[in-house]
Design an enzyme around this catalytic site. Sequence first.
Site, PDB file in Angstrom:
ATOM      1  N   ARG A 230      24.091   0.677 -46.191  1.00 11.17           N
ATOM      2  CA  ARG A 230      23.371   1.531 -47.132  1.00 11.17           C
ATOM      3  C   ARG A 230      24.294   2.533 -47.784  1.00 11.17           C
ATOM      4  NH1 ARG A 230      18.221   0.828 -44.349  1.00 11.17           N
ATOM      5  NH2 ARG A 230      16.572   1.683 -45.637  1.00 11.17           N
TER       6      ARG A 230
ATOM      7  N   ARG B 286       3.498   2.976 -41.062  1.00 10.24           N
ATOM      8  CA  ARG B 286       4.727   3.641 -40.638  1.00 10.24           C
ATOM      9  C   ARG B 286       4.682   5.101 -41.078  1.00 10.24           C
ATOM     10  NH1 ARG B 286       9.797  -0.086 -42.448  1.00 10.24           N
ATOM     11  NH2 ARG B 286      10.575   1.946 -43.106  1.00 10.24           N
TER      12      ARG B 286
ATOM     13  N   ARG C  85      12.846   8.775 -49.775  1.00 13.08           N
ATOM     14  CA  ARG C  85      13.605   7.556 -49.443  1.00 13.08           C
ATOM     15  C   ARG C  85      14.144   6.904 -50.724  1.00 13.08           C
ATOM     16  NH1 ARG C  85       9.263   4.352 -46.216  1.00 13.08           N
ATOM     17  NH2 ARG C  85      10.747   2.639 -46.246  1.00 13.08           N
TER      18      ARG C  85
ATOM     19  N   ARG D 185       1.589  -0.505 -47.265  1.00 13.37           N
ATOM     20  CA  ARG D 185       2.054  -1.411 -46.196  1.00 13.37           C
ATOM     21  C   ARG D 185       1.399  -1.050 -44.857  1.00 13.37           C
ATOM     22  NH1 ARG D 185       8.336  -2.082 -45.202  1.00 13.37           N
ATOM     23  NH2 ARG D 185       8.248   0.179 -45.203  1.00 13.37           N
TER      24      ARG D 185
HETATM   25  P1  AP5 Z   1       9.249  -5.152 -47.049  1.00 15.91           P
HETATM   26  O1  AP5 Z   1       9.724  -6.563 -47.046  1.00 15.91           O
HETATM   27  O2  AP5 Z   1       8.857  -4.564 -45.731  1.00 15.91           O
HETATM   28  O3  AP5 Z   1      10.324  -4.231 -47.798  1.00 15.91           O
HETATM   29  P2  AP5 Z   1      11.741  -3.698 -47.347  1.00 15.91           P
HETATM   30  O4  AP5 Z   1      12.650  -3.840 -48.504  1.00 15.91           O
HETATM   31  O5  AP5 Z   1      12.165  -4.355 -46.057  1.00 15.91           O
HETATM   32  O6  AP5 Z   1      11.384  -2.176 -47.164  1.00 15.91           O
HETATM   33  P3  AP5 Z   1      11.556  -1.172 -45.938  1.00 15.91           P
HETATM   34  O7  AP5 Z   1      10.649  -0.022 -46.228  1.00 15.91           O
HETATM   35  O8  AP5 Z   1      11.363  -1.830 -44.615  1.00 15.91           O
HETATM   36  O9  AP5 Z   1      13.024  -0.779 -46.152  1.00 15.91           O
HETATM   37  P4  AP5 Z   1      13.686   0.532 -45.892  1.00 15.91           P
HETATM   38  O10 AP5 Z   1      14.992   0.122 -46.357  1.00 15.91           O
HETATM   39  O11 AP5 Z   1      13.244   1.793 -46.444  1.00 15.91           O
HETATM   40  O12 AP5 Z   1      13.349   0.826 -44.362  1.00 15.91           O
HETATM   41  P5  AP5 Z   1      14.109   0.490 -43.032  1.00 15.91           P
HETATM   42  O13 AP5 Z   1      13.106   0.085 -42.064  1.00 15.91           O
HETATM   43  O14 AP5 Z   1      15.267  -0.410 -43.319  1.00 15.91           O
HETATM   44  O15 AP5 Z   1       8.044  -5.033 -48.080  1.00 15.91           O
HETATM   45  C1  AP5 Z   1       7.351  -3.807 -48.289  1.00 15.91           C
HETATM   46  C2  AP5 Z   1       5.859  -4.086 -48.593  1.00 15.91           C
HETATM   47  O16 AP5 Z   1       5.779  -4.853 -49.787  1.00 15.91           O
HETATM   48  C3  AP5 Z   1       5.132  -4.928 -47.523  1.00 15.91           C
HETATM   49  O17 AP5 Z   1       3.805  -4.484 -47.434  1.00 15.91           O
HETATM   50  C4  AP5 Z   1       5.178  -6.378 -48.047  1.00 15.91           C
HETATM   51  O18 AP5 Z   1       4.083  -7.143 -47.599  1.00 15.91           O
HETATM   52  C5  AP5 Z   1       5.144  -6.124 -49.576  1.00 15.91           C
HETATM   53  N1  AP5 Z   1       5.928  -7.134 -50.313  1.00 15.91           N
HETATM   54  C6  AP5 Z   1       7.170  -7.621 -50.015  1.00 15.91           C
HETATM   55  N2  AP5 Z   1       7.579  -8.490 -50.957  1.00 15.91           N
HETATM   56  C7  AP5 Z   1       6.583  -8.531 -51.891  1.00 15.91           C
HETATM   57  C8  AP5 Z   1       6.413  -9.255 -53.137  1.00 15.91           C
HETATM   58  N3  AP5 Z   1       7.350 -10.091 -53.585  1.00 15.91           N
HETATM   59  N4  AP5 Z   1       5.274  -9.041 -53.809  1.00 15.91           N
HETATM   60  C9  AP5 Z   1       4.312  -8.189 -53.357  1.00 15.91           C
HETATM   61  N5  AP5 Z   1       4.403  -7.498 -52.184  1.00 15.91           N
HETATM   62  C10 AP5 Z   1       5.531  -7.662 -51.475  1.00 15.91           C
HETATM   63  O19 AP5 Z   1      14.736   1.904 -42.683  1.00 15.91           O
HETATM   64  C11 AP5 Z   1      13.918   2.991 -42.259  1.00 15.91           C
HETATM   65  C12 AP5 Z   1      14.796   4.220 -42.037  1.00 15.91           C
HETATM   66  O20 AP5 Z   1      15.793   3.950 -41.023  1.00 15.91           O
HETATM   67  C13 AP5 Z   1      15.628   4.680 -43.242  1.00 15.91           C
HETATM   68  O21 AP5 Z   1      14.888   5.501 -44.128  1.00 15.91           O
HETATM   69  C14 AP5 Z   1      16.767   5.438 -42.563  1.00 15.91           C
HETATM   70  O22 AP5 Z   1      16.344   6.698 -42.129  1.00 15.91           O
HETATM   71  C15 AP5 Z   1      17.036   4.595 -41.315  1.00 15.91           C
HETATM   72  N6  AP5 Z   1      18.054   3.560 -41.564  1.00 15.91           N
HETATM   73  C16 AP5 Z   1      17.887   2.200 -41.494  1.00 15.91           C
HETATM   74  N7  AP5 Z   1      19.034   1.561 -41.771  1.00 15.91           N
HETATM   75  C17 AP5 Z   1      19.961   2.524 -42.018  1.00 15.91           C
HETATM   76  C18 AP5 Z   1      21.330   2.503 -42.369  1.00 15.91           C
HETATM   77  N8  AP5 Z   1      21.989   1.330 -42.543  1.00 15.91           N
HETATM   78  N9  AP5 Z   1      21.975   3.679 -42.572  1.00 15.91           N
HETATM   79  C19 AP5 Z   1      21.336   4.863 -42.398  1.00 15.91           C
HETATM   80  N10 AP5 Z   1      20.030   4.959 -42.058  1.00 15.91           N
HETATM   81  C20 AP5 Z   1      19.344   3.800 -41.866  1.00 15.91           C
END
Ligand code: AP5
Length: 211
Positions: free
Chosen positions: A89, A158, A169, A125
């Site tokens: 990221r 969440r 975010r 979601r």
């Molecule tokens: P989904 O597939 O869940 O989307 P996503 O891109 O995976 O989104 P996330 O919210 O999980 O990503 P994020 O990057 O913020 O969170 P993460 O958990 O990595 O889809 C979302 C919704 O849309 C669902 O309801 C789905 O059904 C729907 N959908 C999907 N595709 C669709 C389509 N084509 N059409 C219609 N609907 C659709 O991170 C959380 C936190 O962890 C971060 O904020 C940070 O604090 C920390 N963190 C994680 N990784 C790191 C890192 N590498 N460095 C620093 N902090 C980190």
Amino acid sequence: MKIIVFLGAPGSGKGTQAKSLADRLGFIHFSTGDMLREAIQRKEPVGVQANQYIVKGELVPDPVMIELIENALSPLNNTATVVLDGFPRTLPQAKALDSSAKTKVSIAVSFSVPQNVLVDRLTGRRICKQCGASYHTVFLPPKQDFICDKCQGPLFQRPDDNQSVVVNRLKVFESQNADLLKHYESTHRLVTVNGDRPVNVVQSDLDRLLG
Ligand code: AP5
């Protein structure tokens, strides 16, 4: 080892598509968000530390994240194909992966989705507490309200999917994304996918690209 990284804003569909590739094609899938949430649930020190950032929509510090992903990748053998969803990221995270021949990224897939769509996706979601399946109140509702179709577990929202944290975010994502794209584009490893289409259409594109 073949490393594929999924880049894209929160809600752009990285997790949905990475899970599908893992289920259908046997790719190994690591979601750093899921790994942190599991660590929070188990009250591990890394989870306790990460939670202070996650609840505000901030990024967990690079050294913590780099160690987490290195520990996950190091036991894998060289024939594995791995999808990293949510890592890197930041530029230091991207450089950490590229610093070792074993974990050098082969291809970076960037999911492009307009901001207003992202907000709707995230705030609607719902996730199954038991099996982690993801639903959406409008786009992918469960057959029975608040109940998972797959395992009948309870669905929850969440804490970082509420409107104010979502806005932060997205802001944090915007502040880091250009550097990441430049890093992969300048080394000819970047592919952009239009993520603002139905899940199965995006999936077909990815199958063609990565299958
Ligand atoms: P989904 O597939 O869940 O989307 P996503 O891109 O995976 O989104 P996330 O919210 O999980 O990503 P994020 O990057 O913020 O969170 P993460 O958990 O990595 O889809 C979302 C919704 O849309 C669902 O309801 C789905 O059904 C729907 N959908 C999907 N595709 C669709 C389509 N084509 N059409 C219609 N609907 C659709 O991170 C959380 C936190 O962890 C971060 O904020 C940070 O604090 C920390 N963190 C994680 N990784 C790191 C890192 N590498 N460095 C620093 N902090 C980190």
